[in-house]
Enzyme design. Structure first.
Site, PDB file in Angstrom:
ATOM      1  CG  HIS A 183      -1.925  10.714  -2.724  1.00  0.00           C
ATOM      2  ND1 HIS A 183      -3.101  11.284  -2.296  1.00  0.00           N
ATOM      3  CD2 HIS A 183      -1.425  10.050  -1.636  1.00  0.00           C
ATOM      4  CE1 HIS A 183      -3.304  10.978  -1.023  1.00  0.00           C
ATOM      5  NE2 HIS A 183      -2.307  10.223  -0.602  1.00  0.00           N
ATOM      6  CD  GLU A 184       1.630   7.891  -1.310  1.00  0.00           C
ATOM      7  OE1 GLU A 184       2.081   8.419  -0.276  1.00  0.00           O
ATOM      8  OE2 GLU A 184       0.542   7.295  -1.322  1.00  0.00           O
TER       9      GLU A 184
ATOM     10  CE1 TYR B  65      -5.779   8.717   2.301  1.00  0.00           C
ATOM     11  CE2 TYR B  65      -6.888   7.447   4.007  1.00  0.00           C
ATOM     12  CZ  TYR B  65      -5.739   7.800   3.332  1.00  0.00           C
ATOM     13  OH  TYR B  65      -4.539   7.237   3.697  1.00  0.00           O
TER      14      TYR B  65
ATOM     15  CD  GLU C  83      -3.728  11.100   3.216  1.00  0.00           C
ATOM     16  OE1 GLU C  83      -3.414  10.859   2.031  1.00  0.00           O
ATOM     17  OE2 GLU C  83      -3.106  10.637   4.197  1.00  0.00           O
TER      18      GLU C  83
ATOM     19  CG  HIS D 107      -1.990   1.069   1.055  1.00  0.00           C
ATOM     20  ND1 HIS D 107      -3.176   0.863   0.396  1.00  0.00           N
ATOM     21  CD2 HIS D 107      -1.983   2.376   1.420  1.00  0.00           C
ATOM     22  CE1 HIS D 107      -3.861   1.985   0.368  1.00  0.00           C
ATOM     23  NE2 HIS D 107      -3.164   2.921   0.982  1.00  0.00           N
ATOM     24  CB  ALA D 108       1.052   4.138  -2.305  1.00  0.00           C
TER      25      ALA D 108
ATOM     26  CG  HIS E 290      -6.602   3.194   4.899  1.00  0.00           C
ATOM     27  ND1 HIS E 290      -6.675   2.613   3.655  1.00  0.00           N
ATOM     28  CD2 HIS E 290      -5.803   4.276   4.771  1.00  0.00           C
ATOM     29  CE1 HIS E 290      -5.949   3.312   2.797  1.00  0.00           C
ATOM     30  NE2 HIS E 290      -5.407   4.327   3.444  1.00  0.00           N
TER      31      HIS E 290
ATOM     32  CG  HIS F  27       1.574  12.311   1.886  1.00  0.00           C
ATOM     33  ND1 HIS F  27       0.592  12.909   2.632  1.00  0.00           N
ATOM     34  CD2 HIS F  27       0.992  11.205   1.334  1.00  0.00           C
ATOM     35  CE1 HIS F  27      -0.535  12.186   2.528  1.00  0.00           C
ATOM     36  NE2 HIS F  27      -0.311  11.169   1.745  1.00  0.00           N
TER      37      HIS F  27
HETATM   38  O1  X8Z Z   1      -4.256   5.322   1.100  1.00  0.00           O
HETATM   39  C1  X8Z Z   1      -4.210   6.136   0.199  1.00  0.00           C
HETATM   40  C2  X8Z Z   1      -2.875   6.642  -0.326  1.00  0.00           C
HETATM   41  C3  X8Z Z   1      -1.825   6.642   0.722  1.00  0.00           C
HETATM   42  S1  X8Z Z   1      -2.121   7.801   1.972  1.00  0.00           S
HETATM   43  C4  X8Z Z   1      -2.404   5.776  -1.475  1.00  0.00           C
HETATM   44  N1  X8Z Z   1      -5.358   6.558  -0.393  1.00  0.00           N
HETATM   45  C5  X8Z Z   1      -6.667   6.081   0.041  1.00  0.00           C
HETATM   46  C6  X8Z Z   1      -6.877   4.625  -0.301  1.00  0.00           C
HETATM   47  O2  X8Z Z   1      -6.071   4.049  -1.049  1.00  0.00           O
HETATM   48  O3  X8Z Z   1      -7.857   4.042   0.161  1.00  0.00           O
HETATM   49  C7  X8Z Z   1      -5.468   7.541  -1.463  1.00  0.00           C
HETATM   50  C8  X8Z Z   1      -6.911   7.525  -1.851  1.00  0.00           C
HETATM   51  C9  X8Z Z   1      -7.652   6.954  -0.693  1.00  0.00           C
HETATM   52 ZN    ZN Z   2      -1.807   9.779   1.358  1.00  0.00          ZN
END
Ligand code: X8Z
Ligand code: ZN
Length: 619
Positions: A385-386, A524, A413, A355-356, A514, A389
Site C-alpha cells: 500500500h505505502e 479509503y 490510496e 501510523h504508516a 485520521h 503512494h
Molecule cells: O491509513 C491507512 C494507510 C496509510 S494512508 C496505512 N489506511 C487506512 C487506515 O489505516 O485506516 C489503509 C487502510 C485504511
Molecule cells: Zn495510504
C-alpha cells in the site's frame, strides 16, 4: 500540523500538491473576502503569471514543511511540535492568501492549464485558517496537539502499560471477551481529552473555509472531485448501496459464528455485533478473527503470517519484496535515499507517529515510507500500500507542482491496494518462494473469506467516518452530541455496538488516527471500490481467464505501462480522464468488487439461509 498529514500534504501519502481536482464550476459563489482588484479586469497573462508564482512559492514552503513534518513524525517532542506548528501556520497562511487571490481570476479567460491550477489553489486545503492574524497559529497548535495526543496515547491495564501496537496485538490474538474489552476501552480512553480541542479545530477551520467561500470545512472536502459537493455525497451513497447487501451477508455470517463461540451473553444472535470481538480496534478489518469464522470442513493450508516468519522475513525484506513487485511491472527501482531515510521499524528510544505513511519530501525523488513494521500478513499488505503512494509520486514527478497529486484522493490510496491484491495471491506467493504449493480450488472460499474480512468489512467504516465529520463541520451536531452521534452512525453503517455504555466524556472518534490527524477518510472508501476496478481492468489486459481473486499481475509489463500512463497524469486532468486511461471506464463502479467476491457472496447466502440477517437501521 500533526504527523505526516499537513494541510497541503494530503492524507497519509504526503503528496506535494493540494488535494484532489475540482469541479470546473466553483462550489459556491466564491467572491467573499477577496480584495477588490486594483485595475480593471486582469488579463490572461496576469492570471497565468499569478498561478506560476503561486506554484513556485507553495512548492518551496511545502518542501520546507515536509522536512519539519518528517522530523516531528519520527521524533515527537516539545521542540519538533513547536517547529511543526510554526511551519504549518506559515504554510496555511500562504495557502489561504493565494486561494483568496486566485478567486480574482475567476472570470478571466485563461488557458485550461491555468484554469485548473487556479481552481486547485482554491480547494487545496484540508484545514484552512481564517485570514486574520493569529488564526493559522491557533489552528496549527490545536492540530499538532491532537496528533501528538493520539500518537503518544497509552493506557494501563492490570499494571501493564499499553500503546496502540501492543493493545492491537493483544486484541487481535485474544479470544477472551474480558481482555478484548479492556484493550478496546483502554484505547478509547486516550481520546477523551481530545474532545474540546476537536470542537475548537472544527470552529477554526470552518472560519477559514467560509472565508474561502465554502459552506463549511466538509463542503470544502467534498469539492475536490470534479463535481458539485452535493453530487459527490450522493455518489458515495450510490456506491455504498451497491455493496451494502454484500456487507450485510458477511455481517450476518460473522455474527452467527461469534454467537456460537461466545454465547448469547457476549454476542446475541440478533442486532449489532460487539465491536471489540472483531480483532481490530475500529472493527474496520476483521481478518484477525479468521479462525473464529473459518468454514467448517474446508481447510486453509497456509497462513501468510506463518510463512513470513518461517521464511525469516524481516521488515527490510518485506519492503524489498514489495519494491520488486513494482519493478516487475517496469517501474524504476527506489532510490538509495529511500533506504537511507525511511523509518521501517518503531524506534525504541523515542515517541514517533507509528501510523504508516508514504512521503515525497522534495516533490521529486526523496520518497520515503514511515512504518512500524511487524512481520505479518497485514503489514506485508501495508508495505505494498505505502509503496503504491511512492511509485505514484515518482510517476507524476515531471508534472507542475500543482498537478503533483493523484487524480482524486481515492486513487492515491487505491494503487498500492490494487497491487497488494496480486501480492497476496497464492499464485504470486508461490512464484517468489514463500509458498511451496498453490492450493487447489477447494481453498477459494477460505481465501475469499479472508479477503472479505479485510476488504468488505472495511466498506461501512470507510464511509461513516466522514459522514460523522461532515456533520460536525456543518454544525448539525454539537460537542455534547459528538460521541452519541458517532455510535449512531457506527450502528447504522457497520451494525456494531460498544461493549458497554460509554462514559459521558468519551470521544471515541478521536481514537482513530485520521480523526485526530484530520486526514479526510472518504478516500479509503473510494479506494476500496477503485482498487477492484483497477484489478479487473489489469487482469483483462493481462488476458487472465480464471477467477479474478486468483489473478496476479506480477511481471506484466504491458499492464505496468498502461498503469504508468494513468499515474503520470497526476491531477492534471479531471479524474474520469485518468480512470479511463487505465480502465476504459469513466465512472467509479462497485460491480468490480462484487465480481471479485461473487463466489463468496453466493456461499454466504447459502450459509445464511434461515437466518434473520441485518440489524435495526440496516439497509
Ligand atoms: O491509513 C491507512 C494507510 C496509510 S494512508 C496505512 N489506511 C487506512 C487506515 O489505516 O485506516 C489503509 C487502510 C485504511
Ligand atoms: Zn495510504
Amino acid at each position: 500540523m500533526s504527523a505526516a498529514c499537513l494541510a497541503l500534504l494530503t492524507g497519509c501519502a504526503t503528496t506535494s500538491a493540494p488535494t484532489a481536482p475540482v469541479a470546473e464550476a466553483p462550489p459556491v459563489a466564491p467572491e467573499p473576502a477577496v480584495p477588490p482588484v486594483a485595475s480593471a479586469k486582469p488579463t490572461p497573462a496576469e492570471a497565468k503569471a499569478f498561478a506560476d508564482e503561486a506554484e513556485t512559492k507553495l512548492a518551496d514552503l511545502n518542501e520546507y514543511a515536509q522536512h519539519v513534518q518528517w522530523m516531528g513524525a519520527t521524533f515527537i517532542n516539545y521542540d519538533t511540535e513547536w517547529l511543526q506548528t510554526r511551519a504549518d501556520a506559515a504554510l496555511n497562511e500562504a495557502q489561504v492568501s493565494l486561494a483568496l487571490q486566485a478567486a480574482k481570476y475567476n472570470d478571466v479567460d485563461v488557458d485550461a492549464v491555468t484554469r485548473r491550477k487556479l481552481l486547485l489553489l482554491r480547494v487545496s486545503q484540508v484545514l484552512p485558517a481564517a485570514d486574520k492574524p493569529g488564526a493559522a497559529a491557533d489552528l496549527a497548535a490545536v492540530n499538532t496537539r491532537l496528533g501528538s495526543t493520539y500518537s503518544t496515547g497509552k493506557f494501563t491495564w492490570n499494571g501493564k502499560v499499553y500503546n496502540l501496537d501492543e493493545a492491537s496485538r493483544t486484541m487481535a490474538a485474544s479470544r477472551d471477551p474480558k481482555v478484548t474489552r479492556a484493550m478496546w476501552e483502554g484505547w478509547m480512553s486516550i481520546a477523551a481529552p481530545m474532545k474540546g480541542d476537536y470542537a475548537k479545530l472544527a470552529q477554526l477551520s470552518n472560519a477559514g473555509a467560509e472565508g474561502l467561500g465554502f459552506k463549511d470545512t466538509g463542503a470544502l472536502w467534498r469539492s475536490g472531485y470534479d463535481m458539485a459537493p452535493d453530487a459527490f455525497a450522493t455518489e458515495t451513497d450510490r456506491l455504498w448501496s451497491q455493496v451494502a447487501p454484500f456487507y450485510k451477508n458477511l455481517h450476518c455470517y460473522t455474527r452467527r459464528k461469534l454467537n456460537e463461540k461466545y454465547g448469547d451473553s457476549v454476542q446475541p444472535k440478533f442486532g449489532p455485533i460487539r465491536a471489540d470481538l472483531l480483532g481490530n480496534m475500529w472493527a474496520q478489518d476483521w481478518s484477525n478473527i479468521y479462525d473464529v469464522v473459518a468454514p467448517k470442513g474446508i481447510k486453509s493450508s497456509y497462513s501468510l503470517d506463518k510463512l513470513l516468519v518461517q521464511k525469516k522475513y524481516d521488515p527490510i525484506k518485506m519492503v524489498k519484496t514489495g519494491e520488486s513487485f513494482y519493478t516487475s511491472l517496469g517501474f524504476a527501482a527506489l532510490p538509495q535515499t529511500f533506504w537511507e531515510r525511511s523509518q521501517f521499524t518503531r524506534p525504541k528510544d523515542r515517541e514517533v507517529v507509528c501510523h504508516a505513511s508514504a512521503w515525497d519530501v522534495d516533490n521529486l525523488s526523496d520518497v520515503r515510507i514511515k512504518m512500524c513494521t511487524n512481520v505479518n500478513g497485514e503489514d506485508f499488505y501495508t508495505v505494498h500500500h505505502e509503496l503504491g503512494h511512492n511509485f505514484y509520486q515518482r510517476a507524476y514527478k515531471d508534472q507542475p507542482f500543482l498537478f503533483k497529486n493523484s487524480a482524486n484522493d481515492g486513487f492515491h490510496e487505491a494503487i498500492g491496494d490494487f497491487v497488494g491484491l496480486s501480492s497476496v495471491t497464492p499464485t504470486y506467493l508461490n512464484q517468489i518462494g514463500l509458498l511451496d504449493k498453490v492450493p487447489d480450488e477447494s481453498e477459494d472460499i477460505p481465501y475469499l473469506l479472508k479477503m472479505a474480512l479485510q476488504k468488505v468489512a472495511f466498506l461501512p467504516f470507510g464511509i461513516e467516518v466522514d459522514r460523522w465529520r461532515w456533520e460536525v463541520f456543518s454544525g448539525k451536531i454539537t460537542e455534547a452530541q459528538y460521541n452519541q452521534r458517532w455510535w449512531e452512525l457506527v450502528g447504522k453503517y457497520q451494525g456494531l455496538s460498544a461493549p458497554a455504555v460509554r462514559p459521558s466524556n468519551a470521544f471515541d472518534p478521536g481514537a482513530k488516527y485520521h480523526v485526530a490527524a484530520s486526514v479526510p477518510y472518504t478516500r479509503y472508501f473510494l479506494a476500496a471500490i477503485l482498487q477492484f476496478q483497477f484489478q479487473r481492468a489489469a487482469c483483462d489486459q493481462a488476458g487472465w481467464k480464471g477467477p479474478l481473486a486468483r489473478c496476479s499481475i506480477y511481471g506484466e509489463r504491458a499492464v505496468g505501462e498502461k498503469l504508468n500512463a494513468m499515474l503520470e497524469m497526476g491531477q492534471s486532468k479531471p479524474w474520469p480522464d485518468a480512470l479511463e486511461a487505465f480502465t476504459g471506464q469513466r465512472d467509479m463502479d462497485a460491480t468490480a468488487i462484487l465480481d471479485y467476491f461473487a463466489p463468496l457472496n453466493a456461499w454466504l447466502e447459502e450459509q445464511n439461509k434461515g437466518q434473520t440477517c441485518g440489524w435495526e437501521g440496516s439497509i
